[in-house]
Design a protein around this motif. Structure first.
Motif, PDB file in Angstrom:
ATOM      1  N   SER A  96     -45.877 -39.830 -63.680  1.00  0.00           N
ATOM      2  CA  SER A  96     -44.513 -39.649 -64.153  1.00  0.00           C
ATOM      3  C   SER A  96     -43.893 -38.446 -63.459  1.00  0.00           C
ATOM      4  O   SER A  96     -44.557 -37.440 -63.230  1.00  0.00           O
ATOM      5  CB  SER A  96     -44.498 -39.403 -65.667  1.00  0.00           C
ATOM      6  OG  SER A  96     -45.119 -40.458 -66.343  1.00  0.00           O
ATOM      7  N   TRP A  97     -42.614 -38.552 -63.143  1.00  0.00           N
ATOM      8  CA  TRP A  97     -41.908 -37.438 -62.513  1.00  0.00           C
ATOM      9  C   TRP A  97     -41.531 -36.391 -63.537  1.00  0.00           C
ATOM     10  O   TRP A  97     -41.197 -36.698 -64.672  1.00  0.00           O
ATOM     11  CB  TRP A  97     -40.654 -37.940 -61.806  1.00  0.00           C
ATOM     12  CG  TRP A  97     -40.975 -38.651 -60.541  1.00  0.00           C
ATOM     13  CD1 TRP A  97     -41.161 -39.994 -60.386  1.00  0.00           C
ATOM     14  CD2 TRP A  97     -41.196 -38.063 -59.272  1.00  0.00           C
ATOM     15  NE1 TRP A  97     -41.475 -40.280 -59.081  1.00  0.00           N
ATOM     16  CE2 TRP A  97     -41.501 -39.100 -58.368  1.00  0.00           C
ATOM     17  CE3 TRP A  97     -41.150 -36.762 -58.797  1.00  0.00           C
ATOM     18  CZ2 TRP A  97     -41.760 -38.870 -57.023  1.00  0.00           C
ATOM     19  CZ3 TRP A  97     -41.411 -36.536 -57.455  1.00  0.00           C
ATOM     20  CH2 TRP A  97     -41.707 -37.578 -56.595  1.00  0.00           C
ATOM     21  N   MET A  98     -41.555 -35.141 -63.111  1.00  0.00           N
ATOM     22  CA  MET A  98     -41.149 -34.021 -63.945  1.00  0.00           C
ATOM     23  C   MET A  98     -40.138 -33.201 -63.142  1.00  0.00           C
ATOM     24  O   MET A  98     -40.327 -32.981 -61.943  1.00  0.00           O
ATOM     25  CB  MET A  98     -42.365 -33.148 -64.267  1.00  0.00           C
ATOM     26  CG  MET A  98     -42.031 -31.946 -65.097  1.00  0.00           C
ATOM     27  SD  MET A  98     -43.451 -30.873 -65.327  1.00  0.00           S
ATOM     28  CE  MET A  98     -43.365 -29.914 -63.843  1.00  0.00           C
ATOM     29  N   VAL A  99     -39.053 -32.781 -63.787  1.00  0.00           N
ATOM     30  CA  VAL A  99     -38.058 -31.922 -63.148  1.00  0.00           C
ATOM     31  C   VAL A  99     -37.771 -30.748 -64.068  1.00  0.00           C
ATOM     32  O   VAL A  99     -37.945 -30.832 -65.288  1.00  0.00           O
ATOM     33  CB  VAL A  99     -36.747 -32.681 -62.823  1.00  0.00           C
ATOM     34  CG1 VAL A  99     -36.987 -33.751 -61.789  1.00  0.00           C
ATOM     35  CG2 VAL A  99     -36.121 -33.257 -64.059  1.00  0.00           C
ATOM     36  N   GLY A 100     -37.348 -29.646 -63.478  1.00  0.00           N
ATOM     37  CA  GLY A 100     -37.038 -28.478 -64.295  1.00  0.00           C
ATOM     38  C   GLY A 100     -36.332 -27.405 -63.500  1.00  0.00           C
ATOM     39  O   GLY A 100     -36.175 -27.500 -62.278  1.00  0.00           O
ATOM     40  N   ILE A 101     -35.921 -26.392 -64.214  1.00  0.00           N
ATOM     41  CA  ILE A 101     -35.253 -25.242 -63.614  1.00  0.00           C
ATOM     42  C   ILE A 101     -35.678 -23.992 -64.362  1.00  0.00           C
ATOM     43  O   ILE A 101     -35.822 -24.017 -65.578  1.00  0.00           O
ATOM     44  CB  ILE A 101     -33.707 -25.418 -63.622  1.00  0.00           C
ATOM     45  CG1 ILE A 101     -33.012 -24.336 -62.823  1.00  0.00           C
ATOM     46  CG2 ILE A 101     -33.162 -25.478 -65.028  1.00  0.00           C
ATOM     47  CD1 ILE A 101     -33.071 -24.568 -61.345  1.00  0.00           C
ATOM     48  N   GLY A 102     -35.924 -22.944 -63.622  1.00  0.00           N
ATOM     49  CA  GLY A 102     -36.305 -21.679 -64.227  1.00  0.00           C
ATOM     50  C   GLY A 102     -35.455 -20.549 -63.683  1.00  0.00           C
ATOM     51  O   GLY A 102     -35.002 -20.591 -62.537  1.00  0.00           O
ATOM     52  N   ILE A 103     -35.245 -19.557 -64.504  1.00  0.00           N
ATOM     53  CA  ILE A 103     -34.542 -18.341 -64.087  1.00  0.00           C
ATOM     54  C   ILE A 103     -35.447 -17.182 -64.469  1.00  0.00           C
ATOM     55  O   ILE A 103     -35.898 -17.086 -65.615  1.00  0.00           O
ATOM     56  CB  ILE A 103     -33.171 -18.212 -64.773  1.00  0.00           C
ATOM     57  CG1 ILE A 103     -32.280 -19.384 -64.359  1.00  0.00           C
ATOM     58  CG2 ILE A 103     -32.525 -16.877 -64.431  1.00  0.00           C
ATOM     59  CD1 ILE A 103     -30.958 -19.447 -65.078  1.00  0.00           C
ATOM     60  N   GLY A 104     -35.738 -16.319 -63.491  1.00  0.00           N
ATOM     61  CA  GLY A 104     -36.667 -15.239 -63.753  1.00  0.00           C
ATOM     62  C   GLY A 104     -36.165 -13.908 -63.244  1.00  0.00           C
ATOM     63  O   GLY A 104     -35.183 -13.823 -62.512  1.00  0.00           O
ATOM     64  N   ARG A 105     -36.883 -12.885 -63.662  1.00  0.00           N
ATOM     65  CA  ARG A 105     -36.553 -11.528 -63.247  1.00  0.00           C
ATOM     66  C   ARG A 105     -37.852 -10.799 -62.947  1.00  0.00           C
ATOM     67  O   ARG A 105     -38.811 -10.879 -63.709  1.00  0.00           O
ATOM     68  CB  ARG A 105     -35.786 -10.803 -64.336  1.00  0.00           C
ATOM     69  CG  ARG A 105     -35.396  -9.398 -63.944  1.00  0.00           C
ATOM     70  CD  ARG A 105     -34.529  -8.759 -65.022  1.00  0.00           C
ATOM     71  NE  ARG A 105     -34.329  -7.362 -64.761  1.00  0.00           N
ATOM     72  CZ  ARG A 105     -33.286  -6.858 -64.137  1.00  0.00           C
ATOM     73  NH1 ARG A 105     -32.342  -7.668 -63.706  1.00  0.00           N
ATOM     74  NH2 ARG A 105     -33.172  -5.570 -63.949  1.00  0.00           N
ATOM     75  N   ASN A 106     -37.877 -10.116 -61.819  1.00  0.00           N
ATOM     76  CA  ASN A 106     -39.016  -9.282 -61.491  1.00  0.00           C
ATOM     77  C   ASN A 106     -39.016  -8.069 -62.412  1.00  0.00           C
ATOM     78  O   ASN A 106     -37.987  -7.418 -62.581  1.00  0.00           O
ATOM     79  CB  ASN A 106     -38.954  -8.838 -60.038  1.00  0.00           C
ATOM     80  CG  ASN A 106     -39.046 -10.013 -59.098  1.00  0.00           C
ATOM     81  OD1 ASN A 106     -39.839 -10.904 -59.296  1.00  0.00           O
ATOM     82  ND2 ASN A 106     -38.206 -10.021 -58.080  1.00  0.00           N
ATOM     83  N   ILE A 107     -40.142  -7.797 -63.024  1.00  0.00           N
ATOM     84  CA  ILE A 107     -40.264  -6.628 -63.889  1.00  0.00           C
ATOM     85  C   ILE A 107     -41.439  -5.800 -63.367  1.00  0.00           C
ATOM     86  O   ILE A 107     -42.545  -6.303 -63.207  1.00  0.00           O
ATOM     87  CB  ILE A 107     -40.454  -7.004 -65.375  1.00  0.00           C
ATOM     88  CG1 ILE A 107     -41.617  -7.976 -65.560  1.00  0.00           C
ATOM     89  CG2 ILE A 107     -39.182  -7.602 -65.936  1.00  0.00           C
ATOM     90  CD1 ILE A 107     -41.932  -8.307 -66.997  1.00  0.00           C
ATOM     91  N   GLY A 108     -41.193  -4.580 -63.060  1.00  0.00           N
ATOM     92  CA  GLY A 108     -42.231  -3.762 -62.455  1.00  0.00           C
ATOM     93  C   GLY A 108     -42.469  -4.189 -61.020  1.00  0.00           C
ATOM     94  O   GLY A 108     -41.738  -5.000 -60.457  1.00  0.00           O
ATOM     95  N   GLU A 109     -43.509  -3.654 -60.424  1.00  0.00           N
ATOM     96  CA  GLU A 109     -43.800  -3.978 -59.033  1.00  0.00           C
ATOM     97  C   GLU A 109     -44.630  -5.242 -58.870  1.00  0.00           C
ATOM     98  O   GLU A 109     -44.616  -5.853 -57.817  1.00  0.00           O
ATOM     99  CB  GLU A 109     -44.527  -2.800 -58.380  1.00  0.00           C
ATOM    100  CG  GLU A 109     -43.662  -1.566 -58.251  1.00  0.00           C
ATOM    101  CD  GLU A 109     -44.410  -0.442 -57.558  1.00  0.00           C
ATOM    102  OE1 GLU A 109     -45.470  -0.705 -56.964  1.00  0.00           O
ATOM    103  OE2 GLU A 109     -43.920   0.684 -57.621  1.00  0.00           O
ATOM    104  N   SER A 110     -45.360  -5.643 -59.916  1.00  0.00           N
ATOM    105  CA  SER A 110     -46.299  -6.736 -59.757  1.00  0.00           C
ATOM    106  C   SER A 110     -46.153  -7.848 -60.787  1.00  0.00           C
ATOM    107  O   SER A 110     -47.051  -8.665 -60.937  1.00  0.00           O
ATOM    108  CB  SER A 110     -47.730  -6.200 -59.837  1.00  0.00           C
ATOM    109  OG  SER A 110     -47.954  -5.256 -58.832  1.00  0.00           O
ATOM    110  N   SER A 111     -45.047  -7.902 -61.518  1.00  0.00           N
ATOM    111  CA  SER A 111     -44.905  -8.900 -62.578  1.00  0.00           C
ATOM    112  C   SER A 111     -43.511  -9.507 -62.579  1.00  0.00           C
ATOM    113  O   SER A 111     -42.564  -8.928 -62.053  1.00  0.00           O
ATOM    114  CB  SER A 111     -45.176  -8.271 -63.946  1.00  0.00           C
ATOM    115  OG  SER A 111     -46.495  -7.780 -64.010  1.00  0.00           O
ATOM    116  N   SER A 112     -43.414 -10.682 -63.204  1.00  0.00           N
ATOM    117  CA  SER A 112     -42.108 -11.318 -63.401  1.00  0.00           C
ATOM    118  C   SER A 112     -42.123 -12.062 -64.729  1.00  0.00           C
ATOM    119  O   SER A 112     -43.171 -12.482 -65.213  1.00  0.00           O
ATOM    120  CB  SER A 112     -41.782 -12.285 -62.255  1.00  0.00           C
ATOM    121  OG  SER A 112     -42.622 -13.410 -62.297  1.00  0.00           O
ATOM    122  N   LEU A 113     -40.940 -12.196 -65.325  1.00  0.00           N
ATOM    123  CA  LEU A 113     -40.751 -12.947 -66.555  1.00  0.00           C
ATOM    124  C   LEU A 113     -39.775 -14.064 -66.253  1.00  0.00           C
ATOM    125  O   LEU A 113     -38.691 -13.825 -65.722  1.00  0.00           O
ATOM    126  CB  LEU A 113     -40.204 -12.049 -67.668  1.00  0.00           C
ATOM    127  CG  LEU A 113     -39.932 -12.725 -69.006  1.00  0.00           C
ATOM    128  CD1 LEU A 113     -41.230 -13.274 -69.599  1.00  0.00           C
ATOM    129  CD2 LEU A 113     -39.283 -11.745 -69.965  1.00  0.00           C
TER     130      LEU A 113
END
Length: 146
Positions: free
Chosen positions: A46-63
């Motif tokens: 089955s096909w899956m589609v999506g969209i995400g919006i993220g932000r880098n937090i700190g030097e080594s992480s993202s949310l």
């Protein structure tokens, strides 16, 4: 999934490289869900589609906050579940934290997240046709610029 929505997701995917401002990024998703009959769905893909919006937090992480849509076909050859058919769709909203182990080039990462999923089945067998379930993400991967 309507063609218009799919075109918008593909367009966002093409712009993702230029929309990664210093801290924010857009992450479109197109993928395949490999189902198994133990889940009362056909064992087709089955096909899956999506969209995400993220932000880098700190030097080594993202949310990242993401919205994903998957549509599966009900049906199974499992004992007791042979006389039904229909569609089973789900929409999931998740929040995921990624931790990267390198800053440049190919960047391996681990992730953990949680969220909610709304499911809708055309023909329920045992469970409710519509409802909400928790979503838990744990995994890893690699990312990098092309």
């Amino acid at each position: 999934m309507k063609m218009k929505s799919l075109c918008v997701l593909i367009g966002l995917g093409l712009l993702a490289g230029t929309s990664q401002a210093a801290e924010w990024y857009v992450a479109p998703t197109i993928g395949v869900s490999d189902n198994d009959e133990a889940r009362m769905v056909k064992d087709d893909e089955s096909w899956m589609v999506g969209i995400g919006i993220g932000r880098n937090i700190g030097e080594s992480s993202s949310l990242e906050f993401a919205l994903d849509y998957t549509d599966r076909n009900l049906g199974s050859n499992a004992v007791g579940y042979t006389n039904y058919a229909g569609d089973f769709s789900s929409v999931a909203l998740t929040a995921t934290l990624r931790h990267f182990f390198r800053e440049e080039g190919i960047r391996p990462y681990l992730l953990a997240g949680l969220g909610v999923s709304q499911h809708d089945a055309d023909q329920p067998v045992v469970r409710e046709a519509k409802g909400w379930d928790p979503v838990f993400d744990v995994g890893g991967g690699v990312t990098g610029k092309i």
